[in-house]
Design a protein around this motif. Structure first.
Motif, PDB file in Angstrom:
ATOM      1  N   LEU A  42       0.804  -1.225   0.000  1.00  0.00           N
ATOM      2  CA  LEU A  42       0.000   0.000   0.000  1.00  0.00           C
ATOM      3  C   LEU A  42       0.836   1.274   0.000  1.00  0.00           C
ATOM      4  O   LEU A  42       0.543   2.214  -0.721  1.00  0.00           O
ATOM      5  CB  LEU A  42      -0.907   0.049   1.239  1.00  0.00           C
ATOM      6  CG  LEU A  42      -2.174  -0.751   1.204  1.00  0.00           C
ATOM      7  CD1 LEU A  42      -2.799  -0.795   2.592  1.00  0.00           C
ATOM      8  CD2 LEU A  42      -3.149  -0.167   0.197  1.00  0.00           C
ATOM      9  N   THR A  58      -9.174  -6.197  -1.013  1.00  0.00           N
ATOM     10  CA  THR A  58      -9.456  -4.928  -1.680  1.00  0.00           C
ATOM     11  C   THR A  58     -10.875  -4.997  -2.222  1.00  0.00           C
ATOM     12  O   THR A  58     -11.378  -6.073  -2.557  1.00  0.00           O
ATOM     13  CB  THR A  58      -8.464  -4.633  -2.819  1.00  0.00           C
ATOM     14  OG1 THR A  58      -8.563  -5.650  -3.820  1.00  0.00           O
ATOM     15  CG2 THR A  58      -7.033  -4.553  -2.295  1.00  0.00           C
ATOM     16  N   GLN A  60     -14.109  -2.448  -4.317  1.00  0.00           N
ATOM     17  CA  GLN A  60     -14.519  -1.205  -4.968  1.00  0.00           C
ATOM     18  C   GLN A  60     -15.976  -0.905  -4.639  1.00  0.00           C
ATOM     19  O   GLN A  60     -16.781  -1.802  -4.417  1.00  0.00           O
ATOM     20  CB  GLN A  60     -14.342  -1.300  -6.482  1.00  0.00           C
ATOM     21  CG  GLN A  60     -12.894  -1.325  -6.895  1.00  0.00           C
ATOM     22  CD  GLN A  60     -12.740  -1.391  -8.400  1.00  0.00           C
ATOM     23  OE1 GLN A  60     -13.583  -1.923  -9.097  1.00  0.00           O
ATOM     24  NE2 GLN A  60     -11.641  -0.849  -8.884  1.00  0.00           N
ATOM     25  N   TRP A  72     -12.349   3.004  -3.547  1.00  0.00           N
ATOM     26  CA  TRP A  72     -11.541   1.797  -3.386  1.00  0.00           C
ATOM     27  C   TRP A  72     -11.119   1.716  -1.928  1.00  0.00           C
ATOM     28  O   TRP A  72     -10.846   2.719  -1.285  1.00  0.00           O
ATOM     29  CB  TRP A  72     -10.318   1.893  -4.289  1.00  0.00           C
ATOM     30  CG  TRP A  72      -9.391   0.725  -4.247  1.00  0.00           C
ATOM     31  CD1 TRP A  72      -9.462  -0.404  -5.017  1.00  0.00           C
ATOM     32  CD2 TRP A  72      -8.228   0.566  -3.429  1.00  0.00           C
ATOM     33  NE1 TRP A  72      -8.424  -1.256  -4.722  1.00  0.00           N
ATOM     34  CE2 TRP A  72      -7.642  -0.687  -3.746  1.00  0.00           C
ATOM     35  CE3 TRP A  72      -7.626   1.339  -2.448  1.00  0.00           C
ATOM     36  CZ2 TRP A  72      -6.494  -1.170  -3.127  1.00  0.00           C
ATOM     37  CZ3 TRP A  72      -6.477   0.872  -1.821  1.00  0.00           C
ATOM     38  CH2 TRP A  72      -5.923  -0.374  -2.171  1.00  0.00           C
ATOM     39  N   ALA A  74      -8.847  -0.917   0.991  1.00  0.00           N
ATOM     40  CA  ALA A  74      -8.028  -2.069   1.328  1.00  0.00           C
ATOM     41  C   ALA A  74      -8.274  -2.364   2.798  1.00  0.00           C
ATOM     42  O   ALA A  74      -8.207  -1.461   3.638  1.00  0.00           O
ATOM     43  CB  ALA A  74      -6.555  -1.771   1.083  1.00  0.00           C
ATOM     44  N   PHE A  87      -7.931  -0.374   7.891  1.00  0.00           N
ATOM     45  CA  PHE A  87      -8.308  -0.205   6.488  1.00  0.00           C
ATOM     46  C   PHE A  87      -7.798   1.123   5.968  1.00  0.00           C
ATOM     47  O   PHE A  87      -7.390   1.998   6.735  1.00  0.00           O
ATOM     48  CB  PHE A  87      -9.835  -0.270   6.327  1.00  0.00           C
ATOM     49  CG  PHE A  87     -10.557   0.807   7.083  1.00  0.00           C
ATOM     50  CD1 PHE A  87     -10.783   2.048   6.517  1.00  0.00           C
ATOM     51  CD2 PHE A  87     -10.979   0.586   8.385  1.00  0.00           C
ATOM     52  CE1 PHE A  87     -11.424   3.052   7.216  1.00  0.00           C
ATOM     53  CE2 PHE A  87     -11.624   1.582   9.104  1.00  0.00           C
ATOM     54  CZ  PHE A  87     -11.850   2.813   8.515  1.00  0.00           C
ATOM     55  N   VAL A  95      -5.008   4.334  -6.061  1.00  0.00           N
ATOM     56  CA  VAL A  95      -4.828   2.893  -5.857  1.00  0.00           C
ATOM     57  C   VAL A  95      -3.411   2.518  -6.292  1.00  0.00           C
ATOM     58  O   VAL A  95      -2.930   2.977  -7.325  1.00  0.00           O
ATOM     59  CB  VAL A  95      -5.875   2.104  -6.667  1.00  0.00           C
ATOM     60  CG1 VAL A  95      -5.613   0.615  -6.601  1.00  0.00           C
ATOM     61  CG2 VAL A  95      -7.278   2.432  -6.181  1.00  0.00           C
ATOM     62  N   LEU A 100      -1.915  -7.193  -7.146  1.00  0.00           N
ATOM     63  CA  LEU A 100      -2.159  -7.753  -5.825  1.00  0.00           C
ATOM     64  C   LEU A 100      -1.496  -9.123  -5.697  1.00  0.00           C
ATOM     65  O   LEU A 100      -1.102  -9.523  -4.603  1.00  0.00           O
ATOM     66  CB  LEU A 100      -3.669  -7.856  -5.572  1.00  0.00           C
ATOM     67  CG  LEU A 100      -4.122  -8.181  -4.174  1.00  0.00           C
ATOM     68  CD1 LEU A 100      -3.608  -7.164  -3.168  1.00  0.00           C
ATOM     69  CD2 LEU A 100      -5.641  -8.261  -4.127  1.00  0.00           C
TER      70      LEU A 100
END
Length: 109
Positions: A42, A58, A60, A72, A74, A87, A95, A100
């Motif tokens: 991240l 992750t 959306q 978005w 995480a 988070f 992003v 990933l």
């Protein structure tokens, strides 16, 4: 990866999304990794964190709460309690531009 485990992580992510105003979260992806590896994914390799194992997901949608918003998110999900422990919420343009899959096998939830 066990289907029941994936379902539990998916439920945690969707519950979090609803709390943040998104009823139909989409593109939910998850990897099993460490808190440190996910944090570095991240924020970059100069960032250090705990070596604890986490489910890193992750998602959306349109997330908005407490003056924060983004499309978005995480999420770090505890592998014992299946609760979101931390988070980040970001606009799509913020992003990370990294796959990933660098963190491990990606599971679509």
């Amino acid at each position: 990866m066990d289907a029941q485990l994936l379902d539990r992580v998916g439920e945690a992510v969707l519950e979090w999304a609803v709390e943040w105003g998104e009823q139909e979260a989409r593109n939910v992806l998850m990897v099993v990794t460490t808190h440190e590896a996910a944090t570095q994914w991240l924020h970059g390799p100069q960032t250090w964190s705990r070596p604890d194992r986490v489910y890193f997901a992750t998602v959306q949608g349109t997330f908005q709460q407490r003056g924060r918003s983004g499309e978005w998110a995480a999420l770090f999900v505890d592998p014992i309690t299946f609760r979101v422990v931390t988070f980040t919420v970001r606009p799509l343009e913020a992003v990370p531009n990294r796959p990933l899959g660098q963190l491990g096998t990606v599971h679509r939830l």
